[in-house]
Design a protein around this motif. Structure first.
Motif, mmCIF file in Angstrom:
data_model
loop_
_atom_site.group_PDB
_atom_site.id
_atom_site.type_symbol
_atom_site.label_atom_id
_atom_site.label_comp_id
_atom_site.label_asym_id
_atom_site.label_seq_id
_atom_site.Cartn_x
_atom_site.Cartn_y
_atom_site.Cartn_z
ATOM 1 N N THR A 173 19.950 -31.074 -2.973
ATOM 2 C CA THR A 173 19.155 -31.596 -1.855
ATOM 3 C C THR A 173 19.164 -30.662 -0.656
ATOM 4 N N ASP A 174 20.067 -29.689 -0.617
ATOM 5 C CA ASP A 174 20.148 -28.736 0.495
ATOM 6 C C ASP A 174 20.096 -27.314 -0.058
ATOM 7 N N VAL A 175 19.032 -26.603 0.268
ATOM 8 C CA VAL A 175 18.843 -25.238 -0.217
ATOM 9 C C VAL A 175 18.654 -24.321 0.983
ATOM 10 N N ALA A 176 19.337 -23.179 0.973
ATOM 11 C CA ALA A 176 19.174 -22.182 2.036
ATOM 12 C C ALA A 176 18.276 -21.055 1.542
ATOM 13 N N TYR A 177 17.350 -20.651 2.380
ATOM 14 C CA TYR A 177 16.468 -19.518 2.057
ATOM 15 C C TYR A 177 16.772 -18.381 3.012
ATOM 16 N N LEU A 178 17.166 -17.230 2.471
ATOM 17 C CA LEU A 178 17.425 -16.036 3.275
ATOM 18 C C LEU A 178 16.133 -15.245 3.355
ATOM 19 N N ALA A 179 15.509 -15.260 4.528
ATOM 20 C CA ALA A 179 14.154 -14.744 4.693
ATOM 21 C C ALA A 179 14.124 -13.223 4.744
ATOM 22 N N GLY A 180 12.927 -12.680 4.593
ATOM 23 C CA GLY A 180 12.704 -11.243 4.564
ATOM 24 C C GLY A 180 12.499 -10.646 5.942
ATOM 25 N N ALA A 221 24.836 -11.999 5.937
ATOM 26 C CA ALA A 221 24.282 -13.323 6.225
ATOM 27 C C ALA A 221 24.959 -14.445 5.443
ATOM 28 N N THR A 222 25.815 -14.117 4.504
ATOM 29 C CA THR A 222 26.338 -15.127 3.580
ATOM 30 C C THR A 222 27.131 -16.222 4.286
ATOM 31 N N ALA A 223 27.995 -15.865 5.231
ATOM 32 C CA ALA A 223 28.791 -16.877 5.926
ATOM 33 C C ALA A 223 27.903 -17.887 6.635
ATOM 34 N N ASP A 224 26.827 -17.404 7.262
ATOM 35 C CA ASP A 224 25.912 -18.303 7.957
ATOM 36 C C ASP A 224 25.184 -19.210 6.967
ATOM 37 N N LEU A 225 24.857 -18.672 5.794
ATOM 38 C CA LEU A 225 24.199 -19.490 4.777
ATOM 39 C C LEU A 225 25.121 -20.610 4.310
ATOM 40 N N LEU A 226 26.374 -20.290 4.068
ATOM 41 C CA LEU A 226 27.329 -21.306 3.611
ATOM 42 C C LEU A 226 27.548 -22.378 4.664
ATOM 43 N N ALA A 227 27.480 -21.986 5.931
ATOM 44 C CA ALA A 227 27.706 -22.939 7.013
ATOM 45 C C ALA A 227 26.618 -23.998 7.109
ATOM 46 N N THR A 228 25.477 -23.789 6.441
ATOM 47 C CA THR A 228 24.405 -24.789 6.479
ATOM 48 C C THR A 228 24.746 -26.027 5.664
ATOM 49 N N GLY A 229 25.779 -25.922 4.795
ATOM 50 C CA GLY A 229 26.078 -27.031 3.906
ATOM 51 C C GLY A 229 25.233 -27.017 2.653
ATOM 52 N N CYS A 230 24.549 -25.887 2.381
ATOM 53 C CA CYS A 230 23.671 -25.806 1.209
ATOM 54 C C CYS A 230 24.488 -25.775 -0.082
ATOM 55 N N THR A 231 23.859 -26.201 -1.149
ATOM 56 C CA THR A 231 24.460 -26.097 -2.487
ATOM 57 C C THR A 231 23.762 -25.032 -3.314
ATOM 58 N N ALA A 232 22.738 -24.388 -2.747
ATOM 59 C CA ALA A 232 22.023 -23.319 -3.446
ATOM 60 C C ALA A 232 21.434 -22.366 -2.417
ATOM 61 N N ILE A 233 21.327 -21.096 -2.809
ATOM 62 C CA ILE A 233 20.768 -20.059 -1.941
ATOM 63 C C ILE A 233 19.628 -19.362 -2.665
ATOM 64 N N LEU A 234 18.482 -19.258 -2.009
ATOM 65 C CA LEU A 234 17.354 -18.466 -2.490
ATOM 66 C C LEU A 234 17.224 -17.250 -1.572
ATOM 67 N N ALA A 235 17.075 -16.072 -2.150
ATOM 68 C CA ALA A 235 16.976 -14.845 -1.358
ATOM 69 C C ALA A 235 15.585 -14.251 -1.459
ATOM 70 N N TYR A 236 15.134 -13.670 -0.342
ATOM 71 C CA TYR A 236 13.798 -13.066 -0.267
ATOM 72 C C TYR A 236 13.606 -11.993 -1.329
ATOM 73 N N ASN A 237 14.637 -11.199 -1.599
ATOM 74 C CA ASN A 237 14.488 -10.190 -2.649
ATOM 75 C C ASN A 237 15.830 -9.958 -3.345
ATOM 76 N N SER A 238 15.817 -9.116 -4.364
ATOM 77 C CA SER A 238 16.994 -8.928 -5.203
ATOM 78 C C SER A 238 18.107 -8.177 -4.485
ATOM 79 N N LEU A 239 17.771 -7.289 -3.543
ATOM 80 C CA LEU A 239 18.809 -6.594 -2.799
ATOM 81 C C LEU A 239 19.608 -7.577 -1.945
ATOM 82 N N LEU A 240 18.926 -8.490 -1.276
ATOM 83 C CA LEU A 240 19.619 -9.523 -0.514
ATOM 84 C C LEU A 240 20.472 -10.385 -1.432
ATOM 85 N N ALA A 241 19.923 -10.738 -2.595
ATOM 86 C CA ALA A 241 20.675 -11.581 -3.531
ATOM 87 C C ALA A 241 21.952 -10.892 -4.001
ATOM 88 N N LEU A 242 21.882 -9.594 -4.272
ATOM 89 C CA LEU A 242 23.073 -8.858 -4.686
ATOM 90 C C LEU A 242 24.115 -8.843 -3.571
#
Length: 355
Positions: A173-180, A221-242
């Motif tokens: 129910t909570d997803v974080a998107y790391l924007a480009g 950006a990972t610490a800030d993403l985790l602080a949202t309380g999300c259970t999943a992370i979507l990244a703008y591109n593969s470099l961010l995801a890595l």
């Protein structure tokens, strides 16, 4: 160094025939053209671009403006564009703009008189400026749609939507998107798609960014993403995801046991060992090929007709980096050790844009 006359003698034709074969091949019989090209290749003869420009009004060069050379999505488009250009006896001049409007404008100014047209990959200039350039030289745009210009994009927003649907099926129910990057047309499309999903009752998308699409920025950006309380992370591109995956591992946060991860493209980790990351597969090389083919067509057509652009379909590879979230009693922000604290709700229940 071989001269035009040397090629003519080797091919058994006149120098004027060689000139036509190399500058206007459509005016020469196929058998003669093949003989001239074989002779030119054998002697290592290359047409002087300045001389060809005087004869035909064309240089045989195209300019391809790109934000950077590190993004594998861009690199794949560039490589495919160069290959097709070489097959069609054209050459690409590559200019790196760093995603800066000023550097993009400067590159156009410096190259405009040297090339027959432009391929602009993720340009940041305004629509008016791009149309003005097209009135002077043919323009093809990649990774952005510009009304009135030939544009080629891929449906990564649709691919991200499929991943989000899968996360919902799994119970997230909570997803974080790391924007480009700032000003990215494609990122705005992806945000809009995710915001549509976030409009459903009980679903939340936490948008963080914009950030430069790099490994380092993903890790940062990972610490800030985790602080949202999300259970999943979507990244703008593969470099961010890595970068996200690296930092999660460094902090002891397990994927997918503690958190699920996916990316909007798979270019940076294609062929890497281990479990693949869930990602949208985007045909980046096809973008480069389509752009070159369209630009060649426009450069050779004095009528001003513009080839139609396309949005290329994507596929999604769903892998074990997605899993059901922990039980509701364990939900909440993940700490560096992988534990969850109390849940941190976003009362709006909508996509959050911090800008």
């Amino acid at each position: 160094m071989a001269r035009l006359e040397d090629v003519a003698r080797e091919a058994g034709v006149s120098a004027s025939t060689v000139s036509r074969a190399l500058s206007r091949p459509g005016m020469v019989a196929p058998a003669t053209l093949e003989r001239v090209r074989a002779a030119a290749d054998g002697l290592g003869f290359r047409v002087n671009p300045a001389a060809r420009a005087l004869i035909t009004g064309r240089t045989g060069f195209f300019a391809m403006l790109v934000p950077d050379l590190e993004n594998p999505f861009y690199a794949a488009s560039i490589a495919a564009a160069q290959d097709l250009a070489a097959q069609r006896e054209r050459r690409l001049l590559i200019a790196v703009t760093d995603g800066s409007a000023q550097r993009e404008q400067a590159a156009v100014h410096d190259l405009e008189e040297q090339v027959d047209g432009f391929i602009l990959l993720s340009p940041v200039a305004g629509t008016t400026e791009l149309k003005d350039l097209h009135r002077r030289k043919p323009v093809v745009v990649i990774n952005r749609k510009v009304p009135g210009l030939t544009s080629f994009t891929v449906d990564t927003p649709g691919g991200l939507a499929r991943i989000y649907d899968r996360l919902v099926e799994l119970g997230h129910t909570d997803v974080a998107y790391l924007a480009g990057p700032p000003g990215s047309w494609m990122d705005r499309r992806r945000r809009a798609t995710l915001a549509e999903h976030a409009g459903a009752p009980g679903l939340r998308v936490h948008i963080r960014g914009p950030v430069p699409p790099s490994f380092t920025e993903g890790a940062r950006a990972t610490a800030d993403l985790l602080a949202t309380g999300c259970t999943a992370i979507l990244a703008y591109n593969s470099l961010l995801a890595l970068g996200v995956m690296f930092e999660l591992g460094r902090c002891g946060v397990r994927v997918p046991h503690d958190i699920s991860v996916a990316a909007a493209d798979d270019m940076a980790f294609a062929g890497l060992p281990g479990e693949p990351i869930t990602a949208v597969h985007a045909p980046a090389p096809d973008l480069g090929r389509h752009a070159v083919a369209a630009l060649i067509e426009m450069a050779g057509d004095a009528s001003g007709r513009r080839p139609a652009g396309r949005t290329l379909p994507t596929t999604v590879r769903l892998t074990a980096t997605l899993a059901a979230p922990r039980s509701a009693g364990q939900a909440g922000p993940v700490t560096a050790g992988g534990e969850r604290t109390g849940r941190r709700d976003d009362p709006a229940g909508q996509a959050v844009d911090p800008r």
